[in-house]
Design an enzyme around this catalytic site. Structure first.
Site, short mmCIF file in Angstrom:
data_model
loop_
_atom_site.label_atom_id
_atom_site.label_comp_id
_atom_site.label_asym_id
_atom_site.label_seq_id
_atom_site.Cartn_x
_atom_site.Cartn_y
_atom_site.Cartn_z
N SER A 141 -10.69 45.88 45.34
CA SER A 141 -9.62 45.02 46.22
C SER A 141 -8.92 44.32 46.61
O SER A 141 -8.42 43.48 45.10
CB SER A 141 -11.02 43.82 46.91
OG SER A 141 -10.58 42.46 48.17
N TYR A 154 -16.42 35.32 44.89
CA TYR A 154 -15.90 37.07 45.29
C TYR A 154 -14.50 38.00 44.32
O TYR A 154 -14.34 39.10 44.19
CB TYR A 154 -15.88 37.16 46.45
CG TYR A 154 -15.58 38.51 47.17
CD1 TYR A 154 -16.50 39.38 46.71
CD2 TYR A 154 -14.33 38.74 48.12
CE1 TYR A 154 -16.39 40.93 47.20
CE2 TYR A 154 -14.23 39.88 48.41
CZ TYR A 154 -14.79 41.02 47.73
OH TYR A 154 -14.14 42.98 48.24
#
Length: 263
Positions: A141, A154
């Site tokens: 990501s 995360y």
């Protein structure tokens, strides 16, 4: 042993993973689909089976439990299947200030986003290197390229995934295997709902990318043997800017983007 081309995809019943599965099916790959719930796998098979996949194997596995990652490999091998392409897509996050979020859930997210990914990568990569061919796509990501207040764990896991992917890519570059890191930005998937993040500014006020577009970017980069792809021009610019901006400023910018929309 099967002579069919097989792609194994985790997180295969929704979002980016499902869109990737569709692309593999259209290109004639047989599929091994991994997700938590058999009912969702069965629903996915109904569509994917019409797109050209010669065979589809489903494995209902909860990759929050690292033992089940080992089971994925063992069951694929027991079925006599060689995996030509491994796609590690399964991943989740948790929203909120680190001192207030649930530690046990965060440790489970680390197991899902990192530990199970490492297990599957090691097991299948060894086979690929021994055969002298194979491809791996790890879904990281743009979060992995910048600190992420309110999603600290995360962002940290995705930084690991990207760094790990680049490192092992270098190790196997002369062995017939490529490793590609896909770095999407905010995307229309169930991620934000599972992370309890629907009230954040990034969801309420931002524009989310299409999972179909992100999957196509990742698929094309994988097939071209590229080391990484940042999906979307806006995300490319954000990553480029973060590379030349002090981390403290980037963290504050991310905090502003991710805080609740009513603040």
């Amino acid at each position: 042993m099967s002579t069919l081309k097989y792609a194994l995809i985790t997180g295969a019943t929704s979002g980016i993973g499902y869109e990737l599965a569709k692309l593999f099916a259209i290109d004639g790959y047989s599929l091994v689909l991994v997700a938590r719930y058999q009912e969702e796998l069965d629903t996915a098979v109904q569509t994917l089976g019409t797109l050209g996949a010669p065979k589809i194997m489903t494995l209902a596995k909860d990759l929050f439990d690292t033992q089940e990652a080992y089971e994925v490999y063992d069951e694929v091998k027991a079925a006599g299947i060689e995996i030509d392409v491994l796609v590690n897509d399964a991943g989740q996050g948790q929203y909120g200030e680190f001192i207030e979020t649930d530690l046990e859930r965060e440790l489970a997210i680390i197991d899902l986003n990192i530990s199970s990914l490492v297990i599957l990568t090691k097991r299948f990569l060894i086979d690929m290197v021994n055969r002298g061919e194979g491809k791996i796509l790890n879904v990281s990501s743009i979060a992995g390229k910048m600190p992420g207040p309110l999603q600290a764990v995360y962002h940290g896991t995705k930084a690991f995934v990207h760094s790990f992917s680049e490192a092992i890519r270098n190790e196997v570059k002369d062995k017939g295997v490529t490793v590609t890191s896909l770095l999407p930005g905010p995307t229309e998937t169930d991620f934000f709902n599972k992370a309890d993040m629907n009230e954040s500014k990034i969801v309420k006020e931002g524009s989310l990318a299409s999972a179909e577009v992100v999957a196509r970017d990742g698929y094309d980069a994988l097939m071209a043997g590229k080391d990484k792809v940042v999906s979307g021009m806006k995300n490319k610019l954000q990553v480029a800017m973060s590379n030349v901006t002090p981390d403290e400023q980037v963290a504050q910018m991310m905090h502003n983007q991710q805080k609740p929309s009513d603040e």
